[in-house]
Design a protein around this motif. Structure first.
Motif, PDB file in Angstrom:
ATOM      1  N   SER A 112      41.109  40.529  27.014  1.00 32.03           N
ATOM      2  CA  SER A 112      41.881  41.643  27.566  1.00 32.03           C
ATOM      3  C   SER A 112      41.007  42.865  27.834  1.00 32.03           C
ATOM      4  O   SER A 112      41.403  43.764  28.575  1.00 32.03           O
ATOM      5  N   MET A 113      39.808  42.904  27.254  1.00 33.06           N
ATOM      6  CA  MET A 113      38.895  44.024  27.474  1.00 33.06           C
ATOM      7  C   MET A 113      38.144  43.901  28.797  1.00 33.06           C
ATOM      8  O   MET A 113      37.613  44.888  29.301  1.00 33.06           O
ATOM      9  N   VAL A 114      38.074  42.688  29.345  1.00 29.92           N
ATOM     10  CA  VAL A 114      37.339  42.459  30.589  1.00 29.92           C
ATOM     11  C   VAL A 114      38.207  42.901  31.762  1.00 29.92           C
ATOM     12  O   VAL A 114      39.337  42.450  31.913  1.00 29.92           O
ATOM     13  N   VAL A 115      37.671  43.789  32.589  1.00 33.26           N
ATOM     14  CA  VAL A 115      38.415  44.330  33.729  1.00 33.26           C
ATOM     15  C   VAL A 115      37.891  43.669  35.004  1.00 33.26           C
ATOM     16  O   VAL A 115      36.810  43.980  35.476  1.00 33.26           O
ATOM     17  N   LEU A 116      38.667  42.728  35.531  1.00 31.50           N
ATOM     18  CA  LEU A 116      38.334  42.076  36.804  1.00 31.50           C
ATOM     19  C   LEU A 116      39.476  42.342  37.770  1.00 31.50           C
ATOM     20  O   LEU A 116      40.623  42.018  37.480  1.00 31.50           O
ATOM     21  N   ASP A 117      39.156  42.926  38.919  1.00 29.53           N
ATOM     22  CA  ASP A 117      40.188  43.145  39.923  1.00 29.53           C
ATOM     23  C   ASP A 117      40.673  41.810  40.479  1.00 29.53           C
ATOM     24  O   ASP A 117      41.844  41.634  40.764  1.00 29.53           O
ATOM     25  N   LYS A 118      39.735  40.890  40.624  1.00 33.56           N
ATOM     26  CA  LYS A 118      40.054  39.542  41.094  1.00 33.56           C
ATOM     27  C   LYS A 118      39.040  38.585  40.475  1.00 33.56           C
ATOM     28  O   LYS A 118      37.940  39.013  40.110  1.00 33.56           O
ATOM     29  N   PRO A 119      39.378  37.316  40.355  1.00 30.96           N
ATOM     30  CA  PRO A 119      38.418  36.366  39.777  1.00 30.96           C
ATOM     31  C   PRO A 119      37.158  36.267  40.631  1.00 30.96           C
ATOM     32  O   PRO A 119      37.191  36.461  41.837  1.00 30.96           O
ATOM     33  N   LEU A 120      36.028  35.979  39.975  1.00 31.75           N
ATOM     34  CA  LEU A 120      34.750  35.823  40.678  1.00 31.75           C
ATOM     35  C   LEU A 120      34.679  34.411  41.234  1.00 31.75           C
ATOM     36  O   LEU A 120      34.821  33.447  40.498  1.00 31.75           O
ATOM     37  N   LYS A 121      34.443  34.282  42.547  1.00 37.14           N
ATOM     38  CA  LYS A 121      34.487  32.972  43.194  1.00 37.14           C
ATOM     39  C   LYS A 121      33.220  32.608  43.949  1.00 37.14           C
ATOM     40  O   LYS A 121      33.206  31.638  44.682  1.00 37.14           O
ATOM     41  N   THR A 122      32.149  33.398  43.770  1.00 35.60           N
ATOM     42  CA  THR A 122      30.903  33.099  44.482  1.00 35.60           C
ATOM     43  C   THR A 122      29.718  33.164  43.524  1.00 35.60           C
ATOM     44  O   THR A 122      29.784  33.810  42.482  1.00 35.60           O
ATOM     45  N   LEU A 123      28.639  32.487  43.920  1.00 36.39           N
ATOM     46  CA  LEU A 123      27.393  32.566  43.169  1.00 36.39           C
ATOM     47  C   LEU A 123      26.807  33.959  43.330  1.00 36.39           C
ATOM     48  O   LEU A 123      27.103  34.656  44.291  1.00 36.39           O
ATOM     49  N   GLY A 124      25.970  34.367  42.387  1.00 35.35           N
ATOM     50  CA  GLY A 124      25.275  35.636  42.516  1.00 35.35           C
ATOM     51  C   GLY A 124      25.409  36.490  41.285  1.00 35.35           C
ATOM     52  O   GLY A 124      25.938  36.068  40.257  1.00 35.35           O
ATOM     53  N   LEU A 125      24.902  37.713  41.394  1.00 35.13           N
ATOM     54  CA  LEU A 125      24.988  38.698  40.317  1.00 35.13           C
ATOM     55  C   LEU A 125      26.221  39.559  40.540  1.00 35.13           C
ATOM     56  O   LEU A 125      26.404  40.110  41.628  1.00 35.13           O
ATOM     57  N   HIS A 126      27.051  39.668  39.508  1.00 32.99           N
ATOM     58  CA  HIS A 126      28.290  40.436  39.618  1.00 32.99           C
ATOM     59  C   HIS A 126      28.365  41.445  38.471  1.00 32.99           C
ATOM     60  O   HIS A 126      28.304  41.042  37.309  1.00 32.99           O
ATOM     61  N   PRO A 127      28.515  42.742  38.767  1.00 26.53           N
ATOM     62  CA  PRO A 127      28.766  43.708  37.685  1.00 26.53           C
ATOM     63  C   PRO A 127      30.216  43.583  37.233  1.00 26.53           C
ATOM     64  O   PRO A 127      31.130  43.479  38.059  1.00 26.53           O
ATOM     65  N   VAL A 128      30.431  43.560  35.922  1.00 26.57           N
ATOM     66  CA  VAL A 128      31.774  43.415  35.366  1.00 26.57           C
ATOM     67  C   VAL A 128      32.007  44.548  34.370  1.00 26.57           C
ATOM     68  O   VAL A 128      31.182  44.788  33.489  1.00 26.57           O
ATOM     69  N   LYS A 129      33.126  45.226  34.517  1.00 30.73           N
ATOM     70  CA  LYS A 129      33.476  46.340  33.636  1.00 30.73           C
ATOM     71  C   LYS A 129      34.176  45.796  32.390  1.00 30.73           C
ATOM     72  O   LYS A 129      35.063  44.948  32.484  1.00 30.73           O
ATOM     73  N   VAL A 130      33.762  46.294  31.216  1.00 30.68           N
ATOM     74  CA  VAL A 130      34.373  45.910  29.945  1.00 30.68           C
ATOM     75  C   VAL A 130      34.879  47.192  29.292  1.00 30.68           C
ATOM     76  O   VAL A 130      34.111  48.102  29.019  1.00 30.68           O
ATOM     77  N   ARG A 131      36.195  47.250  29.048  1.00 34.01           N
ATOM     78  CA  ARG A 131      36.813  48.422  28.430  1.00 34.01           C
ATOM     79  C   ARG A 131      36.973  48.151  26.941  1.00 34.01           C
ATOM     80  O   ARG A 131      37.858  47.432  26.510  1.00 34.01           O
ATOM     81  N   LEU A 132      36.076  48.758  26.137  1.00 34.96           N
ATOM     82  CA  LEU A 132      36.077  48.544  24.695  1.00 34.96           C
ATOM     83  C   LEU A 132      37.116  49.406  23.980  1.00 34.96           C
ATOM     84  O   LEU A 132      37.546  49.084  22.873  1.00 34.96           O
ATOM     85  N   HIS A 133      37.471  50.521  24.592  1.00 33.76           N
ATOM     86  CA  HIS A 133      38.445  51.460  24.040  1.00 33.76           C
ATOM     87  C   HIS A 133      39.045  52.177  25.240  1.00 33.76           C
ATOM     88  O   HIS A 133      38.474  52.131  26.332  1.00 33.76           O
TER      89      HIS A 133
END
Length: 194
Positions: A112-133
């Motif tokens: 639930s801490m992982v903030v993804l607007d949409k699932p990742l569907k391609t190869l590559g480097l993706h920055p992912v936001k994690v809300r710890l608090h």
């Protein structure tokens, strides 16, 4: 429904704010997770009496999340997945997958801490936001590749899909050149004269 917030809720308000939210949001999310109390006269008195304690508890949780965030911020995680030639994954990477890979390498986050607007569907480097608090968020990098070698190449900044297409194009050009220089269809020698 009017509620008094016990911690900061994004898009709603901060600690101690009395806000109006939809009934379902309050009953299904805010109240069961102790993020708010119904804004009744009795609850407001209880909140004001315990305000200092609630603020101290919230500050302590924020500080511990900040310390955990220092270790995670900017960290890179590799995920090996199957994908087609164009880099499209067979499936997708969700918040649960990201949380699993972080936890496997020693981190401690919930999906639930992982903030993804949409699932990742391609190869590559993706920055992912994690809300710890509610007030602490960090960014991790997820490197999705078909193999560890490909992940290493992507980490160095190479576009693996583009380089694969370039390699295929060069191989096709070489095959065409071989055919023109004496490959298929050309015969040398005296075969027709008898």
């Amino acid at each position: 429904m009017k509620v008094v917030l016990l911690e900061r809720v994004e898009g709603r308000g901060g600690l101690g704010d009395v806000v109006t939210v939809k009934d379902g949001f309050a009953r299904n999310y805010l109240l069961p997770r102790q993020k708010a109390l119904r804004a009744t006269a009795a609850n407001l008195k209880v909140f004001e009496a315990q305000r200092a304690e609630i603020e101290a508890r919230n500050q302590k949780a924020k500080e511990s999340a900040g310390k955990a965030g220092e270790a995670l911020d900017g960290a890179s995680y590799v995920m090996i997945r199957q994908a087609g030639e164009t880099g499209q994954l067979y499936g997708s990477v969700t918040g649960r997958d990201v949380a699993d890979v972080v936890n496997a390498e020693g981190g401690k986050i919930d999906r639930s801490m992982v903030v993804l607007d949409k699932p990742l569907k391609t190869l590559g480097l993706h920055p992912v936001k994690v809300r710890l608090h509610a007030e602490v968020a960090v960014t991790i990098n997820v490197n999705i590749a078909r193999s560890q070698d490909e992940a290493d190449r992507q980490a160095r900044g190479e576009n693996v899909i583009a380089s694969q297409f370039e390699e295929d194009r060069l191989a096709d050009e070489q095959a065409a050149q071989d055919m023109l220089e004496g490959g298929a269809g050309q015969q040398e020698g005296d075969f027709g004269e008898q």
